[in-house]
Structures are given as structure tokens and as C-alpha cells.
Design a protein around this motif. Structure first.
Motif, PDB file in Angstrom:
ATOM      1  N   VAL A 229       6.792  -3.922  -5.416  1.00  0.00           N
ATOM      2  CA  VAL A 229       5.555  -4.074  -5.702  1.00  0.00           C
ATOM      3  C   VAL A 229       5.657  -6.300  -5.500  1.00  0.00           C
ATOM      4  O   VAL A 229       5.274  -6.677  -4.772  1.00  0.00           O
ATOM      5  CB  VAL A 229       4.459  -3.726  -6.408  1.00  0.00           C
TER       6      VAL A 229
ATOM      7  N   ASN B 158       2.327   1.744  -3.351  1.00  0.00           N
ATOM      8  CA  ASN B 158       1.201   1.637  -4.447  1.00  0.00           C
ATOM      9  C   ASN B 158       1.077   3.533  -3.915  1.00  0.00           C
ATOM     10  O   ASN B 158       0.264   4.443  -5.311  1.00  0.00           O
ATOM     11  CB  ASN B 158       0.171   1.583  -4.078  1.00  0.00           C
ATOM     12  N   LYS B 159       0.473   4.208  -3.266  1.00  0.00           N
ATOM     13  CA  LYS B 159       0.259   5.447  -2.489  1.00  0.00           C
ATOM     14  C   LYS B 159       1.711   6.276  -2.828  1.00  0.00           C
ATOM     15  O   LYS B 159       1.492   7.344  -3.419  1.00  0.00           O
ATOM     16  CB  LYS B 159       0.602   5.082  -1.010  1.00  0.00           C
TER      17      LYS B 159
ATOM     18  N   ASN C  29       9.073   1.207  -8.188  1.00  0.00           N
ATOM     19  CA  ASN C  29       7.999   0.791  -7.027  1.00  0.00           C
ATOM     20  C   ASN C  29       7.250  -0.412  -8.067  1.00  0.00           C
ATOM     21  O   ASN C  29       6.810  -1.275  -7.459  1.00  0.00           O
ATOM     22  CB  ASN C  29       7.315   1.871  -6.629  1.00  0.00           C
ATOM     23  N   GLN C  30       7.279  -0.377  -8.871  1.00  0.00           N
ATOM     24  CA  GLN C  30       6.122  -1.790  -9.381  1.00  0.00           C
ATOM     25  C   GLN C  30       6.839  -2.895  -9.519  1.00  0.00           C
ATOM     26  O   GLN C  30       7.047  -3.815  -9.046  1.00  0.00           O
ATOM     27  CB  GLN C  30       5.366  -1.433 -11.039  1.00  0.00           C
TER      28      GLN C  30
ATOM     29  N   GLU D 242       0.760   6.719  -7.057  1.00  0.00           N
ATOM     30  CA  GLU D 242       0.031   7.722  -6.996  1.00  0.00           C
ATOM     31  C   GLU D 242       0.297   9.286  -7.003  1.00  0.00           C
ATOM     32  O   GLU D 242       0.117  10.345  -7.367  1.00  0.00           O
ATOM     33  CB  GLU D 242      -1.436   7.114  -6.625  1.00  0.00           C
TER      34      GLU D 242
ATOM     35  N   ASP E 137       0.657  -0.928  -0.326  1.00  0.00           N
ATOM     36  CA  ASP E 137       0.115   0.019  -0.382  1.00  0.00           C
ATOM     37  C   ASP E 137       0.498   1.244   0.089  1.00  0.00           C
ATOM     38  O   ASP E 137       0.976   2.371  -0.658  1.00  0.00           O
ATOM     39  CB  ASP E 137      -1.180   0.323   1.311  1.00  0.00           C
TER      40      ASP E 137
END
Length: 230
Positions: A135, A103-104, A131-132, A107, A100
Motif C-alpha cells: 500500500v 485494505n479490505k 499488504n501494508q 480487514e 481500498d
């Protein structure tokens, strides 16, 4: 009275008389001893009605007590499963928090760089891509945790022989079963008085049926003479 030496002598006297009679009446080369049960012989040697009643009740209670032990084992299995599931859920919660957060961050970067020059957009894409990639292993780890929980639930369901979806319902069912079994054991104990009376009557009947030594000698001599005359 019931555990005195006299009662043991009466018992041995009766057994010997029965065996001697069986020997004289038997026709064959070998005496069959297959029907002799040592456990029954030991039980018959006990003359105390109270002791006999307790032994009988204990034997009858064995399967019920075995069921109580199974219930305790089921409770232990449920407790261990709940502890393990709680631990895995906590680990999964930590992983989810990391996902989370990443992902935040993506965004926020996208929102911050809206309308910015292409150079800034390219830099944002690099950060988002990094970041991806971070994840992906976290999502795999999270999926693994969920599979572990499903496996624990499937195993406990198999061992319990029931649907393991609600711990409270399972424990309530076990508690009800335990109460019913304990009630059956209590009912067994209520039979103690009647069993004691039954064994007392058996003892008195057995005692009255015993032959005196002179009468036994006379009977055996008569049997010997009759067999010899044949």
C-alpha cells in the motif's frame, strides 16, 4: 470620383505647394523631416471616404479584437486543464481502488482469524504486513497525483488572473466579457456613416483650397522677389 486620377493630382499639387512654401519660409541649415509620418501620407493619398472609414474603424477595433483572441486562448487553457485534471483524477481513482482492495483484504483477514490459534495469527500478521508494504508506494503515487492536480490548478489560476475553482463560472465570465466586447465592436460600426461624411467634407474642403497653377506661379514669384529684395 474619390479614387480618380484627378484627386491624386490635386493631392500631389497641394503637397508640392506646401513643401515649396515651407522651403521659402524656412530659416536654417537643414530641413527637419522627423515629423513626416509615412503611414499618414499613405492614408492621405486614399480619397475614398468609404475606404478611409473602414481603415479607421479597423484600427480602432484592433485592441478589442485582441481581447477576443485572449478570451479564446483562455477558453483553450481551461479546456486543456480540465482534460488533464480529468485524466489525472482517473489515474488517481485506479490507484485508490487498489489501495481500498488491499485494505479490505487486510480487514477480512483480521476478522477471519479472530479467536484462531497463535500459529494462524502469526500467518495473518505476515499477510497483513505484506499488504501494508504494497500500500505504501500506492499511497505515495496517489499523493503525487493530488499534487499534480493542485499544480495544474495553480498554473491555470496564474494565467487566467482569476480563481480557478469553478469551470462553469469561469466560462460564464468569459462569455459575458466576449459579449460586451462584441457589442463595442458593433457600436464602432455604427460610426461608419458619420466617418464617411466627415471624410467627404474633408475632401471637398481640400479641393476648394487648392490654388490654380497660374495663381500658384504668381504667388511663388512674388515670394522669390520679396526674398531677393531682402
Amino acid at each position: 470620383m474619390y479614387n480618380s486620377l484627378d484627386s491624386l493630382i490635386y493631392q500631389k499639387h497641394d503637397e508640392k505647394a506646401s513643401r515649396i512654401d515651407a522651403i521659402w519660409d524656412y530659416r536654417g541649415d537643414k530641413i527637419n523631416v522627423e515629423e513626416i509620418n509615412p503611414a499618414e501620407l499613405k492614408f492621405d493619398l486614399i480619397k475614398s471616404p468609404e475606404m478611409k472609414a473602414d481603415i479607421v474603424l479597423e484600427q480602432r477595433a484592433i485592441p478589442l479584437k485582441r481581447e477576443l483572441k485572449i478570451i479564446d486562448e483562455m477558453r483553450s487553457l481551461i479546456s486543456l486543464a480540465d482534460e488533464r485534471i480529468a485524466a489525472v483524477n482517473q489515474e488517481a481513482s485506479v490507484i485508490q481502488s487498489q489501495i481500498d482492495a488491499l485494505n479490505k483484504e487486510v480487514e477480512e483477514i483480521k476478522k477471519k482469524n479472530e479467536g484462531m490459534p497463535e500459529a494462524f495469527q502469526h500467518l495473518s500478521d505476515l499477510v497483513i504486513s505484506a499488504n501494508q508494504e504494497e500500500v505504501k508506494p500506492l499511497e505515495q503515487a496517489l499523493a503525487s497525483k493530488k499534487r499534480s492536480i493542485a499544480l495544474i490548478q495553480a498554473n491555470i489560476k496564474k494565467k487566467l488572473g482569476a480563481d480557478y475553482t469553478n469551470t462553469r463560472e469561469c466560462l460564464a465570465t468569459l462569455a459575458q466579457n466576449q459579449s460586451e466586447i462584441e457589442s463595442q465592436i458593433a457600436l464602432l460600426q455604427q460610426e461608419r456613416s458619420s466617418l464617411i461624411e466627415e471624410f467627404k467634407n474633408q475632401y471637398l474642403q481640400q479641393k476648394t483650397q487648392l490654388q490654380s497653377i497660374p495663381k500658384l506661379v504668381k504667388t511663388l514669384c512674388k515670394n522669390i522677389l520679396e526674398n531677393c529684395s531682402e
